[in-house]
Design a protein around this motif. Structure first.
Motif, PDB file in Angstrom:
ATOM      1  N   GLU A   1       8.636   6.592   1.449  1.00  0.00           N
ATOM      2  CA  GLU A   1       8.708   8.044   1.303  1.00  0.00           C
ATOM      3  C   GLU A   1       9.157   8.463  -0.096  1.00  0.00           C
ATOM      4  O   GLU A   1       8.864   9.569  -0.544  1.00  0.00           O
ATOM      5  CB  GLU A   1       9.624   8.663   2.369  1.00  0.00           C
ATOM      6  N   TRP A   2       9.844   7.573  -0.822  1.00  0.00           N
ATOM      7  CA  TRP A   2      10.299   7.876  -2.180  1.00  0.00           C
ATOM      8  C   TRP A   2       9.350   7.306  -3.226  1.00  0.00           C
ATOM      9  O   TRP A   2       9.491   7.600  -4.413  1.00  0.00           O
ATOM     10  CB  TRP A   2      11.716   7.341  -2.400  1.00  0.00           C
ATOM     11  N   ASN A   3       8.434   6.451  -2.811  1.00  0.00           N
ATOM     12  CA  ASN A   3       7.435   5.845  -3.693  1.00  0.00           C
ATOM     13  C   ASN A   3       6.047   6.317  -3.278  1.00  0.00           C
ATOM     14  O   ASN A   3       5.177   5.532  -2.944  1.00  0.00           O
ATOM     15  CB  ASN A   3       7.527   4.312  -3.616  1.00  0.00           C
ATOM     16  N   ASP A   4       5.860   7.619  -3.289  1.00  0.00           N
ATOM     17  CA  ASP A   4       4.637   8.224  -2.778  1.00  0.00           C
ATOM     18  C   ASP A   4       4.076   9.197  -3.814  1.00  0.00           C
ATOM     19  O   ASP A   4       4.783  10.109  -4.246  1.00  0.00           O
ATOM     20  CB  ASP A   4       4.966   8.971  -1.479  1.00  0.00           C
ATOM     21  N   PRO A   5       2.824   9.015  -4.228  1.00  0.00           N
ATOM     22  CA  PRO A   5       2.240   9.911  -5.235  1.00  0.00           C
ATOM     23  C   PRO A   5       1.998  11.333  -4.726  1.00  0.00           C
ATOM     24  O   PRO A   5       1.621  12.209  -5.489  1.00  0.00           O
ATOM     25  CB  PRO A   5       0.921   9.226  -5.595  1.00  0.00           C
ATOM     26  N   ARG A   6       2.257  11.563  -3.441  1.00  0.00           N
ATOM     27  CA  ARG A   6       2.102  12.905  -2.868  1.00  0.00           C
ATOM     28  C   ARG A   6       3.416  13.688  -2.876  1.00  0.00           C
ATOM     29  O   ARG A   6       3.430  14.844  -2.478  1.00  0.00           O
ATOM     30  CB  ARG A   6       1.573  12.792  -1.435  1.00  0.00           C
TER      31      ARG A   6
ATOM     32  N   ASP B   1      -6.094  15.845  -5.926  1.00  0.00           N
ATOM     33  CA  ASP B   1      -4.802  15.297  -5.527  1.00  0.00           C
ATOM     34  C   ASP B   1      -4.901  13.790  -5.314  1.00  0.00           C
ATOM     35  O   ASP B   1      -5.824  13.301  -4.653  1.00  0.00           O
ATOM     36  CB  ASP B   1      -4.327  15.942  -4.224  1.00  0.00           C
ATOM     37  N   ILE B   2      -3.938  13.060  -5.845  1.00  0.00           N
ATOM     38  CA  ILE B   2      -3.844  11.612  -5.627  1.00  0.00           C
ATOM     39  C   ILE B   2      -3.216  11.395  -4.254  1.00  0.00           C
ATOM     40  O   ILE B   2      -2.139  11.904  -3.969  1.00  0.00           O
ATOM     41  CB  ILE B   2      -3.015  10.942  -6.731  1.00  0.00           C
TER      42      ILE B   2
ATOM     43  N   GLY C   1       1.655   5.709  -0.912  1.00  0.00           N
ATOM     44  CA  GLY C   1       1.033   6.938  -0.431  1.00  0.00           C
ATOM     45  C   GLY C   1       0.411   6.758   0.934  1.00  0.00           C
ATOM     46  O   GLY C   1       0.940   6.052   1.790  1.00  0.00           O
ATOM     47  N   LYS C   2      -0.734   7.394   1.111  1.00  0.00           N
ATOM     48  CA  LYS C   2      -1.423   7.414   2.405  1.00  0.00           C
ATOM     49  C   LYS C   2      -1.632   5.997   2.943  1.00  0.00           C
ATOM     50  O   LYS C   2      -2.144   5.130   2.246  1.00  0.00           O
ATOM     51  CB  LYS C   2      -2.770   8.113   2.239  1.00  0.00           C
ATOM     52  N   GLU C   3      -1.236   5.793   4.192  1.00  0.00           N
ATOM     53  CA  GLU C   3      -1.439   4.487   4.813  1.00  0.00           C
ATOM     54  C   GLU C   3      -2.923   4.257   5.024  1.00  0.00           C
ATOM     55  O   GLU C   3      -3.688   5.185   5.235  1.00  0.00           O
ATOM     56  CB  GLU C   3      -0.689   4.400   6.131  1.00  0.00           C
ATOM     57  N   ASP C   4      -3.311   2.985   4.954  1.00  0.00           N
ATOM     58  CA  ASP C   4      -4.723   2.649   5.026  1.00  0.00           C
ATOM     59  C   ASP C   4      -4.871   1.295   5.686  1.00  0.00           C
ATOM     60  O   ASP C   4      -4.197   0.343   5.309  1.00  0.00           O
ATOM     61  CB  ASP C   4      -5.296   2.609   3.607  1.00  0.00           C
TER      62      ASP C   4
ATOM     63  N   GLU D   1       7.176   6.681 -12.177  1.00  0.00           N
ATOM     64  CA  GLU D   1       7.359   5.255 -11.940  1.00  0.00           C
ATOM     65  C   GLU D   1       7.527   5.025 -10.450  1.00  0.00           C
ATOM     66  O   GLU D   1       8.159   5.831  -9.759  1.00  0.00           O
ATOM     67  CB  GLU D   1       8.607   4.716 -12.657  1.00  0.00           C
ATOM     68  N   PHE D   2       6.947   3.923  -9.984  1.00  0.00           N
ATOM     69  CA  PHE D   2       7.029   3.529  -8.583  1.00  0.00           C
ATOM     70  C   PHE D   2       7.556   2.107  -8.515  1.00  0.00           C
ATOM     71  O   PHE D   2       7.132   1.253  -9.300  1.00  0.00           O
ATOM     72  CB  PHE D   2       5.646   3.584  -7.919  1.00  0.00           C
ATOM     73  N   CYS D   3       8.439   1.838  -7.581  1.00  0.00           N
ATOM     74  CA  CYS D   3       8.985   0.495  -7.404  1.00  0.00           C
ATOM     75  C   CYS D   3       8.035  -0.321  -6.523  1.00  0.00           C
ATOM     76  O   CYS D   3       7.706   0.087  -5.408  1.00  0.00           O
ATOM     77  CB  CYS D   3      10.361   0.571  -6.761  1.00  0.00           C
ATOM     78  N   LEU D   4       7.595  -1.471  -7.042  1.00  0.00           N
ATOM     79  CA  LEU D   4       6.708  -2.349  -6.277  1.00  0.00           C
ATOM     80  C   LEU D   4       7.564  -3.421  -5.606  1.00  0.00           C
ATOM     81  O   LEU D   4       7.942  -4.415  -6.223  1.00  0.00           O
ATOM     82  CB  LEU D   4       5.652  -2.977  -7.204  1.00  0.00           C
ATOM     83  N   ASN D   5       7.863  -3.182  -4.351  1.00  0.00           N
ATOM     84  CA  ASN D   5       8.738  -4.067  -3.599  1.00  0.00           C
ATOM     85  C   ASN D   5       8.435  -3.874  -2.118  1.00  0.00           C
ATOM     86  O   ASN D   5       8.525  -2.759  -1.620  1.00  0.00           O
ATOM     87  CB  ASN D   5      10.201  -3.716  -3.899  1.00  0.00           C
ATOM     88  N   SER D   6       8.086  -4.958  -1.451  1.00  0.00           N
ATOM     89  CA  SER D   6       7.793  -4.853  -0.015  1.00  0.00           C
ATOM     90  C   SER D   6       9.036  -5.043   0.839  1.00  0.00           C
ATOM     91  O   SER D   6       9.005  -4.780   2.033  1.00  0.00           O
ATOM     92  CB  SER D   6       6.745  -5.887   0.385  1.00  0.00           C
ATOM     93  N   GLY D   7      10.109  -5.527   0.225  1.00  0.00           N
ATOM     94  CA  GLY D   7      11.332  -5.775   0.967  1.00  0.00           C
ATOM     95  C   GLY D   7      11.424  -7.174   1.546  1.00  0.00           C
ATOM     96  O   GLY D   7      12.439  -7.551   2.112  1.00  0.00           O
TER      97      GLY D   7
END
Length: 156
Positions: free
Chosen positions: A75-80, A3-4, A55-58, A33-39
């Motif tokens: 939560e919408w840009n999460d590989p899980r 699992d990623i 995904g998982k915070e680190d 596809e994932f949106c790369l945007n920090s806001g």
């Protein structure tokens, strides 16, 4: 097959006039596809070095000069969600996609490196044509010259 749990996208914008952009940028990997945007609005400014975490915070430190950010709408840009696995990494192409927006549309990429974390292993993706910093080792993305940069799996 594992699992990623996390994807890190390290993106460097070139340090030259007009290199920064207000465009939307997406990472395609493992069939999503994932949106790369920090806001914060300056993710892809001239000379920006940003590490987007999906995904998982680190809280670990990579020991580099990248500004590490969690993507907005995490939560919408999460590989899980749905759960992706490493088998998906070889089924689909990996790429960065540019979508023009704002008053400053073109974007000059210096380097893109992706690491996928799964089951204690890391899988790396890159475009080795951008590996060494040089004028002819950058790529401009825009609707008139191309909107995608494809990546391939590389050794760590």
């Amino acid at each position: 097959m594992a699992d990623i749990t996390q994807i890190r996208a390290k993106i460097e914008t070139a340090d030259e006039n007009g290199a920064g952009t207000d465009a939307w940028v997406y990472l395609g990997i493992a069939g999503r596809e994932f949106c790369l945007n920090s806001g914060n609005g300056d993710d892809f400014e001239r000379a920006a070095k940003t590490c987007f975490v999906l995904g998982k915070e680190d809280t670990s430190d990579d020991g580099d000069t990248f500004n590490k950010v969690t993507v907005s709408d995490a939560e919408w840009n999460d590989p899980r969600t749905p759960q992706l696995d490493t088998e998906d990494l070889d089924r689909y192409p990996a790429y960065i996609r540019f979508v023009e927006a704002g008053d400053n549309p073109p974007w000059c990429i210096e380097r893109v490196r992706i690491s996928v974390h799964a089951g204690g292993e890391k899988h790396h993706f890159d475009n080795l044509r951008l590996e060494k910093k040089a004028e002819n080792r950058r790529i401009w993305l825009h609707t008139r010259y191309g909107e995608r940069l494809f990546l391939h799996r590389v050794a760590s």
